[in-house]
Scaffold this motif. Structure first.
Motif, PDB file in Angstrom:
ATOM      1  N   SER A 217     -93.099   1.771  14.475  1.00 13.78           N
ATOM      2  CA  SER A 217     -93.054   3.087  14.685  1.00 13.78           C
ATOM      3  C   SER A 217     -91.765   3.952  14.886  1.00 13.78           C
ATOM      4  N   SER A 218     -90.659   3.153  15.420  1.00  9.48           N
ATOM      5  CA  SER A 218     -89.571   3.876  15.660  1.00  9.48           C
ATOM      6  C   SER A 218     -88.658   4.039  14.333  1.00  9.48           C
ATOM      7  N   HIS A 219     -89.018   2.969  13.505  1.00 11.74           N
ATOM      8  CA  HIS A 219     -88.194   3.253  12.006  1.00 11.74           C
ATOM      9  C   HIS A 219     -88.861   4.246  11.171  1.00 11.74           C
ATOM     10  N   ARG A 220     -90.206   4.303  11.342  1.00  8.00           N
ATOM     11  CA  ARG A 220     -90.993   5.253  10.576  1.00  8.00           C
ATOM     12  C   ARG A 220     -90.488   6.748  10.942  1.00  8.00           C
ATOM     13  N   ALA A 221     -90.594   7.055  12.208  1.00 10.84           N
ATOM     14  CA  ALA A 221     -89.951   8.350  12.941  1.00 10.84           C
ATOM     15  C   ALA A 221     -88.523   8.525  12.528  1.00 10.84           C
ATOM     16  N   ALA A 222     -87.524   7.686  12.530  1.00  9.21           N
ATOM     17  CA  ALA A 222     -86.320   7.995  12.122  1.00  9.21           C
ATOM     18  C   ALA A 222     -86.278   8.586  10.546  1.00  9.21           C
ATOM     19  N   VAL A 223     -87.010   7.612   9.845  1.00  6.94           N
ATOM     20  CA  VAL A 223     -87.130   7.863   8.181  1.00  6.94           C
ATOM     21  C   VAL A 223     -87.474   9.366   8.004  1.00  6.94           C
ATOM     22  N   ARG A 224     -88.573   9.794   8.922  1.00  8.04           N
ATOM     23  CA  ARG A 224     -89.384  11.018   8.510  1.00  8.04           C
ATOM     24  C   ARG A 224     -88.507  12.210   9.180  1.00  8.04           C
ATOM     25  N   ASP A 225     -88.122  11.993  10.556  1.00  7.78           N
ATOM     26  CA  ASP A 225     -87.568  13.208  11.245  1.00  7.78           C
ATOM     27  C   ASP A 225     -86.075  13.369  10.960  1.00  7.78           C
ATOM     28  N   SER A 226     -85.424  12.287  10.128  1.00  5.36           N
ATOM     29  CA  SER A 226     -83.969  12.858   9.636  1.00  5.36           C
ATOM     30  C   SER A 226     -84.098  13.541   8.289  1.00  5.36           C
ATOM     31  N   ARG A 227     -85.307  13.682   7.746  1.00  5.67           N
ATOM     32  CA  ARG A 227     -85.543  14.366   6.542  1.00  5.67           C
ATOM     33  C   ARG A 227     -86.257  15.561   6.628  1.00  5.67           C
ATOM     34  N   ILE A 228     -87.323  15.562   7.137  1.00  3.65           N
ATOM     35  CA  ILE A 228     -88.235  16.921   6.983  1.00  3.65           C
ATOM     36  C   ILE A 228     -87.875  18.089   7.718  1.00  3.65           C
ATOM     37  N   GLY A 229     -87.466  17.864   8.908  1.00  4.26           N
ATOM     38  CA  GLY A 229     -87.216  19.101   9.863  1.00  4.26           C
ATOM     39  C   GLY A 229     -85.488  19.525   9.343  1.00  4.26           C
TER      40      GLY A 229
END
Length: 447
Positions: A217-229
Motif C-alpha cells: 500500500s505504501s509503494h502504491r501510494a508513492a507511485v501514484r502520489d508522486s505523479r498525479i498531483g
C-alpha cells in the motif's frame, strides 16, 4: 605508451568543435558502462577543470590546456589517486576533410590501450549520432529554447539534459532542494511558485517515484502520489503562466496497456488495459492534459523498457549475464517493448519541436522481442551462455504476486506508430546493435 583513435564525421569542423565547447559534451561522451561519473564540467576548454568521480568516492581532476580553436584542445590530469604513477594527457585534434571533419584522439598514459579502445570507439559513435540527430532536428524546425525540466538527475534526465545543451538549448533544472546557480529553480511539487516557469519555452516533466518494488500500500501510494498531483499542479501552472511555455512534455509508460495483452500489437489509439499501473498511467496522462486545456501542445511519452547499463533492467541483468548466470524468465514468451536510452532522448527532443506530435506517443523501438530473444541477445553480446532460466515463482518472491505480474512478467507488444508516421528515424531500431553500443561490445570479427 599511447592510444590514437581517429574517425570522420560528416559535419564542418567549426560545428564539431563548437559542440565540444557547449555544456553537456563531457556527459554525452562518457560511456554509460564506465565507473566514471561527471561531478563538475569545465566552464571553458581554455584552462577550465572537470571533476569526475571514481569508485569508492575518489576523484579525478583534469584541466583543459592547449586551446587552439577550432583545431585542438588538451586534457591533462592534475589530481587523482596515484597520479604520480598514472599520468594522462589527452589531445583532441580536428582537421578539415572537405565539408567533413576528421577527429583524432591521442592519449599518452601508462593505462593499456586495450582498456581504452572501446571507450574511444563509443565516444566517436556517440558524437556522430548526436550530431546527426541534432542536424536533422534543425532541418525540421528545432530552434534554441529554454526548457524547464523535472527529474533531471534521473536515468532519462541525466542523458536528455546534456543532449539538449549540446544542441544549443538552455535547460533549467527544477529541483526540490536548494538551488546551485542560475540554471536551477526550486520546485515544490505540491504548490509550485507562480513565477517558476517565467521565461520558459517548454516543460519536460520526468519526476516520479520508481515503480520497481513490491506493490504494498505504501509503494502504491508513492507511485501514484508522486505523479498525479504534481503533474496536474505543474500542467495548470504552465497553462496560466503569462508568456510561458508552449509545449508540455510529460513522461508516461506503456503500463497504460495493462500487464498482458497477448500478441496484440498496441498503438497509441489502443484502449487502456487493466491493473494498477494502467489506472495510474491513465490518470497521469489526464493530469498532464490540464495544460492542453489552456492551449499548450501536450505530449505524453509512453516509455518502454529503457536500455542503459546506468539504470533500469539492463543495469540489473548485466552483471548476472556477465557472470554466466543469465537466462530467460519462465517460458520466455512474454513480449518486451524496449528502447535504447539515446533513442528515448531523441523522442523527447522531437516532442519539443515537432508540432505533429500531440497526445500519447509510444517511445519504443519498432521491433519488440520476446523475453527469450532478449536473453539470448544479451548473452551473445556479452559472450556468455544463457543457460540459467529464472523459474516462474522467482519474481514473485522479490516483487509479490501483483508486482511480478505488472513488472517482471508483463507482456506488451507495443509499436511506435505516431513516431513512424512523423518520419522518425531510430538510431538503433533492433536490439543487438543497441546493446553493443551501450555496452561497448564490438561485433565479432568475421571468420
Amino acid at each position: 605508451m599511447s592510444l590514437t583513435h581517429s574517425s570522420v564525421v560528416g559535419y564542418p569542423r567549426d560545428e564539431v568543435f563548437a559542440w565540444h565547447e557547449r555544456p553537456g559534451a563531457i556527459m554525452r561522451l562518457t560511456p554509460p558502462w564506465s565507473p566514471l561519473r561527471v561531478l563538475q564540467e569545465a566552464t571553458s576548454l581554455d584552462g577550465g577543470e572537470a571533476v569526475l568521480r571514481l569508485p569508492l568516492g575518489l576523484r579525478w581532476v583534469a584541466r583543459h590546456t592547449g586551446y587552439e580553436p577550432p583545431q585542438r584542445f588538451v586534457d591533462e590530469l592534475v589530481s587523482a589517486p596515484l597520479c604520480w604513477v598514472v599520468s594522462w594527457r589527452h589531445t583532441h585534434e580536428f582537421h578539415d576533410e572537405g565539408v567533413r571533419t576528421r577527429i583524432t584522439d591521442t592519449v599518452d598514459t601508462p593505462v593499456p590501450a586495450a582498456a581504452l579502445r572501446s571507450m574511444f570507439a563509443y565516444r566517436h559513435r556517440q558524437l556522430g549520432m548526436d550530431l546527426a540527430a541534432q542536424a536533422s532536428a534543425r532541418n525540421h524546425g528545432d530552434r534554441s529554447m529554454v526548457v524547464a525540466m523535472t527529474g533531471s538527475r534521473g536515468l532519462v534526465g541525466s542523458a536528455l539534459a546534456p543532449f539538449l545543451t549540446t544542441a544549443g538549448h538552455r535547460v533549467i533544472r527544477l529541483v526540490r532542494g536548494a538551488t546551485r546557480g542560475p540554471d536551477e529553480r526550486h520546485w515544490d511539487p505540491d504548490a509550485p511558485a507562480e513565477d517558476l516557469l517565467h521565461g520558459v519555452d517548454a516543460v519536460v516533466h520526468l519526476a516520479g517515484a520508481s515503480i520497481a518494488g513490491r506493490f504494498t500500500s505504501s509503494h502504491r501510494a508513492a507511485v501514484r502520489d508522486s505523479r498525479i498531483g504534481p503533474t496536474r499542479a505543474l500542467a495548470e501552472l504552465a497553462g496560466r503562466t503569462p508568456e510561458g511555455p508552449g509545449v508540455f512534455v510529460c513522461a508516461s509508460a506503456i503500463g497504460y496497456y495493462g500487464p498482458d495483452r497477448g500478441d496484440e500489437e498496441l498503438i497509441e489509439t489502443s484502449p487502456p488495459g487493466d491493473g494498477f499501473l494502467a489506472e495510474v498511467v491513465a490518470d497521469w496522462e489526464q493530469s498532464a492534459a490540464h495544460a492542453a486545456e489552456a492551449g499548450l501542445r501536450v505530449v505524453t511519452v509512453r516509455t518502454g523498457l529503457v536500455q542503459s547499463p546506468a539504470g533500469g533492467t539492463l543495469r540489473l541483468f548485466r552483471p548476472l549475464f556477465a557472470a554466466g548466470l543469465g537466462g530467460r524468465l519462465g517460458d520466455g514468451r512474454m513480449w518486451q517493448s524496449w528502447i535504447g536510452i539515446d533513442d528515448l532522448v531523441d523522442v523527447y527532443h522531437r516532442a519539443l519541436y515537432d508540432t505533429r506530435l500531440s497526445g500519447p506517443v509510444n517511445a519504443v523501438a519498432p521491433h519488440a522481442v520476446r523475453n527469450s530473444t532478449y536473453a539470448a541477445t544479451l548473452a551473445r553480446v556479452l559472450r556468455r551462455p544463457a543457460l540459467v532460466p529464472v523459474p516462474g515463482p522467482g519474481p514473485q518472491l522479490l516483487l509479490g504476486r501483483e508486482g511480478a505480474a505488472e513488472l517482471a512478467e508483463a507482456s506488451q507488444r507495443v509499436y511506435p506508430a505516431a513516431l513512424l508516421a512523423a518520419g522518425h528515424r531510430f538510431r538503433h531500431p533492433t536490439l543487438e546493435p543497441a546493446l553493443r553500443h551501450l555496452l561497448g561490445r564490438d561485433w565479432p570479427a568475421a571468420d
